[in-house]
Design a protein around this motif. Structure first.
Motif, PDB file in Angstrom:
ATOM      1  N   ASP A 105       0.835  -1.212   0.000  1.00  0.00           N
ATOM      2  CA  ASP A 105       0.000   0.000   0.000  1.00  0.00           C
ATOM      3  C   ASP A 105       0.865   1.256   0.000  1.00  0.00           C
ATOM      4  O   ASP A 105       0.587   2.224  -0.730  1.00  0.00           O
ATOM      5  CB  ASP A 105      -0.907   0.023   1.241  1.00  0.00           C
ATOM      6  CG  ASP A 105      -1.976  -1.057   1.223  1.00  0.00           C
ATOM      7  OD1 ASP A 105      -2.268  -1.582   0.134  1.00  0.00           O
ATOM      8  OD2 ASP A 105      -2.512  -1.357   2.307  1.00  0.00           O
ATOM      9  N   GLU A 106       1.894   1.241   0.827  1.00  0.00           N
ATOM     10  CA  GLU A 106       2.765   2.424   0.941  1.00  0.00           C
ATOM     11  C   GLU A 106       3.536   2.677  -0.353  1.00  0.00           C
ATOM     12  O   GLU A 106       3.714   3.835  -0.769  1.00  0.00           O
ATOM     13  CB  GLU A 106       3.724   2.233   2.118  1.00  0.00           C
ATOM     14  CG  GLU A 106       3.011   2.243   3.470  1.00  0.00           C
ATOM     15  CD  GLU A 106       3.895   1.773   4.607  1.00  0.00           C
ATOM     16  OE1 GLU A 106       4.989   1.212   4.310  1.00  0.00           O
ATOM     17  OE2 GLU A 106       3.508   1.933   5.777  1.00  0.00           O
ATOM     18  N   ALA A 126       1.177   4.282  -2.751  1.00  0.00           N
ATOM     19  CA  ALA A 126       0.925   5.680  -2.414  1.00  0.00           C
ATOM     20  C   ALA A 126       2.043   6.568  -2.947  1.00  0.00           C
ATOM     21  O   ALA A 126       1.797   7.692  -3.405  1.00  0.00           O
ATOM     22  CB  ALA A 126       0.780   5.829  -0.901  1.00  0.00           C
TER      23      ALA A 126
END
Length: 282
Positions: free
Chosen positions: A51-52, A55
């Motif tokens: 997820d990071e 992002a």
């Protein structure tokens, strides 16, 4: 550890449950494979890592996601910044096939690196599919107009056209034609099966029957009709001392392939196991 150990362990049960979803979540399924090797692995930590990374890709793409800029951003984050690359020094290290290790060590083989690109891309709004290119797994993006862009995650996220993929195949094979089906997208199950086949080869070469057994078991969860995996799991079980499990698998193999080229050898192995002599195929 023997082949008769609990097959319904947490990692196996999780993997089987994920295979029942439509579509199969590749990130979670890959981590469930790794959990057999790393029982204390916490999948959420690695899902958060993906997820990071996504992002960071999104922050590099101003406004609505555009494929060209998103592909560049994906490569910049994963290769230029994270240093994700192919493990040329130890290609057959089994850790190259475990998603947690690939993210931690930033080293992998084509299929696991492609999986990272696919999962980070998906989270960033860019749909990438796996491609079972012969000997070198790729990812690809298909535009709404049908234009295909292939991504070689092993070589730094290099972007290729279909013609370039064909040219490289011909250069590597002395001019052989490439069947167009090898540029088609594979299903999640096909991708997972190929990951497991890679591990199977590594553990068979190392004669690591404990790990070979569980990998073959996972292959059969993904592709239940794979007769050779059924035979090989039976043989691994026999070498590990699990005669009952071995006989069950080998007799099932014979019922499916009674005229197989190795049927007589397998029948002899079963007879030896029943007689307590442990006669096995290599």
């Amino acid at each position: 550890m023997t082949a008769t150990r609990d097959l319904e362990g947490r990692a196996r049960a999780r993997f089987a449950e994920l295979l029942g979803r439509d579509p199969v979540p590749l990130d979670e399924a890959a981590l469930a494979i790794a959990q057999e090797e790393y029982p204390a692995l916490e999948p959420e930590a690695y899902l958060t890592r993906l997820d990071e990374l996504a992002a960071r890709v999104v922050r590099r793409v101003p406004g609505p996601v555009r494929a060209a800029s998103a592909l560049r951003a994906l490569r910049e984050v994963l290769h230029d910044e994270e240093g994700l690359r192919g493990n040329d020094d130890d290609y057959y290290d089994p850790r190259n096939s475990f998603l947690n290790d690939v993210l931690d060590r930033r080293l992998g083989i084509p299929i696991t690196l492609a999986l990272v690109y696919m999962e980070v891309g998906r989270r960033a709004g860019l749909r990438l599919e796996g491609v079972g290119f012969p000997g070198h797994f790729l990812a690809k993006y298909v535009s709404p107009g049908g234009v295909e862009v292939f991504v070689d995650a092993y070589h730094g996220g290099e972007m290729l056209s279909a013609d370039e993929c064909v040219a490289r195949y011909k250069a590597r094979t002395g001019g052989k034609d490439l069947d167009a089906r090898y540029l088609a997208a594979v299903s999640p199950r096909q991708l997972l099966a190929r990951m497991l086949q890679n591990l199977k080869r590594v553990y068979a070469e190392r004669k690591d029957d404990v790990r070979l057994f569980w990998v073959l078991d996972r292959i059969l969860l993904v592709t239940p009709d794979q007769r050779e995996a059924l035979r090989d799991r039976g043989l691994a079980a026999a070498r590990l001392g699990g005669a009952a499990a071995a006989i069950r698998d080998l007799e099932a193999y014979l019922s499916l392939a009674p005229a197989a080229g190795d049927a007589e050898e397998v029948r002899a192995a079963v007879a030896g196991l029943r007689a307590g002599r442990g006669a096995l195929l290599n």
